[in-house]
Write a protein that holds these residues in place. Structure first.
Motif, PDB file in Angstrom:
ATOM      1  N   SER A   2      45.851  39.279  38.796  1.00 30.65           N
ATOM      2  CA  SER A   2      46.888  39.680  39.730  1.00 30.65           C
ATOM      3  C   SER A   2      48.242  39.790  39.035  1.00 30.65           C
ATOM      4  O   SER A   2      48.424  39.310  37.914  1.00 30.65           O
ATOM      5  N   SER A   3      49.199  40.417  39.711  1.00 33.35           N
ATOM      6  CA  SER A   3      50.509  40.640  39.110  1.00 33.35           C
ATOM      7  C   SER A   3      51.203  39.332  38.743  1.00 33.35           C
ATOM      8  O   SER A   3      51.893  39.249  37.726  1.00 33.35           O
ATOM      9  N   SER A   4      50.983  38.300  39.540  1.00 33.20           N
ATOM     10  CA  SER A   4      51.605  37.013  39.272  1.00 33.20           C
ATOM     11  C   SER A   4      50.829  36.178  38.265  1.00 33.20           C
ATOM     12  O   SER A   4      51.323  35.174  37.760  1.00 33.20           O
ATOM     13  N   GLY A   5      49.575  36.581  38.010  1.00 33.09           N
ATOM     14  CA  GLY A   5      48.702  35.798  37.140  1.00 33.09           C
ATOM     15  C   GLY A   5      47.952  34.699  37.856  1.00 33.09           C
ATOM     16  O   GLY A   5      47.169  33.983  37.238  1.00 33.09           O
ATOM     17  N   GLY A   6      48.149  34.593  39.158  1.00 34.89           N
ATOM     18  CA  GLY A   6      47.544  33.489  39.888  1.00 34.89           C
ATOM     19  C   GLY A   6      46.085  33.689  40.254  1.00 34.89           C
ATOM     20  O   GLY A   6      45.387  32.730  40.584  1.00 34.89           O
ATOM     21  N   ARG A   7      45.622  34.906  40.221  1.00 38.87           N
ATOM     22  CA  ARG A   7      44.220  35.184  40.576  1.00 38.87           C
ATOM     23  C   ARG A   7      43.561  35.996  39.474  1.00 38.87           C
ATOM     24  O   ARG A   7      44.167  36.912  38.910  1.00 38.87           O
ATOM     25  N   THR A   8      42.320  35.640  39.193  1.00 34.65           N
ATOM     26  CA  THR A   8      41.549  36.358  38.184  1.00 34.65           C
ATOM     27  C   THR A   8      40.148  36.639  38.697  1.00 34.65           C
ATOM     28  O   THR A   8      39.647  35.981  39.618  1.00 34.65           O
ATOM     29  N   LYS A   9      39.526  37.614  38.071  1.00 36.97           N
ATOM     30  CA  LYS A   9      38.141  37.970  38.363  1.00 36.97           C
ATOM     31  C   LYS A   9      37.479  38.325  37.043  1.00 36.97           C
ATOM     32  O   LYS A   9      38.038  39.082  36.249  1.00 36.97           O
ATOM     33  N   TYR A  10      36.301  37.752  36.810  1.00 38.92           N
ATOM     34  CA  TYR A  10      35.569  38.023  35.582  1.00 38.92           C
ATOM     35  C   TYR A  10      34.172  38.535  35.909  1.00 38.92           C
ATOM     36  O   TYR A  10      33.546  38.098  36.887  1.00 38.92           O
ATOM     37  N   ALA A  11      33.669  39.410  35.064  1.00 37.82           N
ATOM     38  CA  ALA A  11      32.265  39.789  35.159  1.00 37.82           C
ATOM     39  C   ALA A  11      31.412  38.567  34.809  1.00 37.82           C
ATOM     40  O   ALA A  11      31.799  37.756  33.966  1.00 37.82           O
ATOM     41  N   ASP A  12      30.273  38.440  35.464  1.00 33.77           N
ATOM     42  CA  ASP A  12      29.401  37.282  35.220  1.00 33.77           C
ATOM     43  C   ASP A  12      29.023  37.175  33.740  1.00 33.77           C
ATOM     44  O   ASP A  12      28.886  36.067  33.212  1.00 33.77           O
ATOM     45  N   SER A  13      28.875  38.302  33.086  1.00 34.11           N
ATOM     46  CA  SER A  13      28.413  38.305  31.700  1.00 34.11           C
ATOM     47  C   SER A  13      29.429  37.741  30.719  1.00 34.11           C
ATOM     48  O   SER A  13      29.068  37.408  29.583  1.00 34.11           O
ATOM     49  N   VAL A  14      30.701  37.600  31.127  1.00 33.54           N
ATOM     50  CA  VAL A  14      31.730  37.120  30.200  1.00 33.54           C
ATOM     51  C   VAL A  14      32.359  35.807  30.650  1.00 33.54           C
ATOM     52  O   VAL A  14      33.199  35.252  29.926  1.00 33.54           O
ATOM     53  N   LYS A  15      31.978  35.316  31.813  1.00 30.92           N
ATOM     54  CA  LYS A  15      32.565  34.066  32.314  1.00 30.92           C
ATOM     55  C   LYS A  15      32.348  32.941  31.316  1.00 30.92           C
ATOM     56  O   LYS A  15      31.257  32.765  30.786  1.00 30.92           O
TER      57      LYS A  15
END
Length: 128
Positions: free
Chosen positions: A52-65
């Motif tokens: 997110s723009s603030s850096g507070g939320r992220t999302k990762y693909a399962d393959s790279v978590k």
């Protein structure tokens, strides 16, 4: 100067690390969701990590978590992707993107979909 320029790709052995950078110019990343995508030969582009723009939320693909970490420095107008414990299947061209008005989930699910800005990509090759 293109709006987004990636750097840091290269050849690395399995188990190694790389840090990709994506520098923005001509606009401020402050208000944009930013993400990294990759496209391997013969495969569709996929979302790897989004923030997110603030850096507070992220999302990762399962393959790279657990192996990849996205970060951003809005003061430097730059987004990063730290990649650890690289595997052969991580070999791909890595692209960064920035867009407004989306969630991190929505951005990462978009694949090669429409974004406000795309970089031209940097090649990561994982091979012994």
């Amino acid at each position: 100067q293109p709006p987004l320029v990636e750097s840091g790709g290269g050849l690395v052995q399995p188990g190694g690390s790389l840090r990709l950078s994506c520098a923005a110019s001509g606009f401020s990343l402050d208000y944009y969701v930013a993400g990294w995508f990759r496209q391997a030969p013969g495969k569709e582009r996929e979302g790897v990590a989004c923030m997110s723009s603030s850096g507070g939320r992220t999302k990762y693909a399962d393959s790279v978590k657990g192996r990849f970490t996205i970060s951003r420095d809005n003061a430097k107008n730059t987004v990063y992707l730290q990649m650890n414990n690289l595997k052969a299947e991580d070999t791909a061209v890595y692209y960064c993107a920035a867009t407004e008005g989306r969630s991190v989930q929505g951005m990462c699910a978009s694949g090669a979909g429409s974004m406000d800005y795309w970089g031209k990509g940097t090649l990561v090759t994982v091979s012994s």
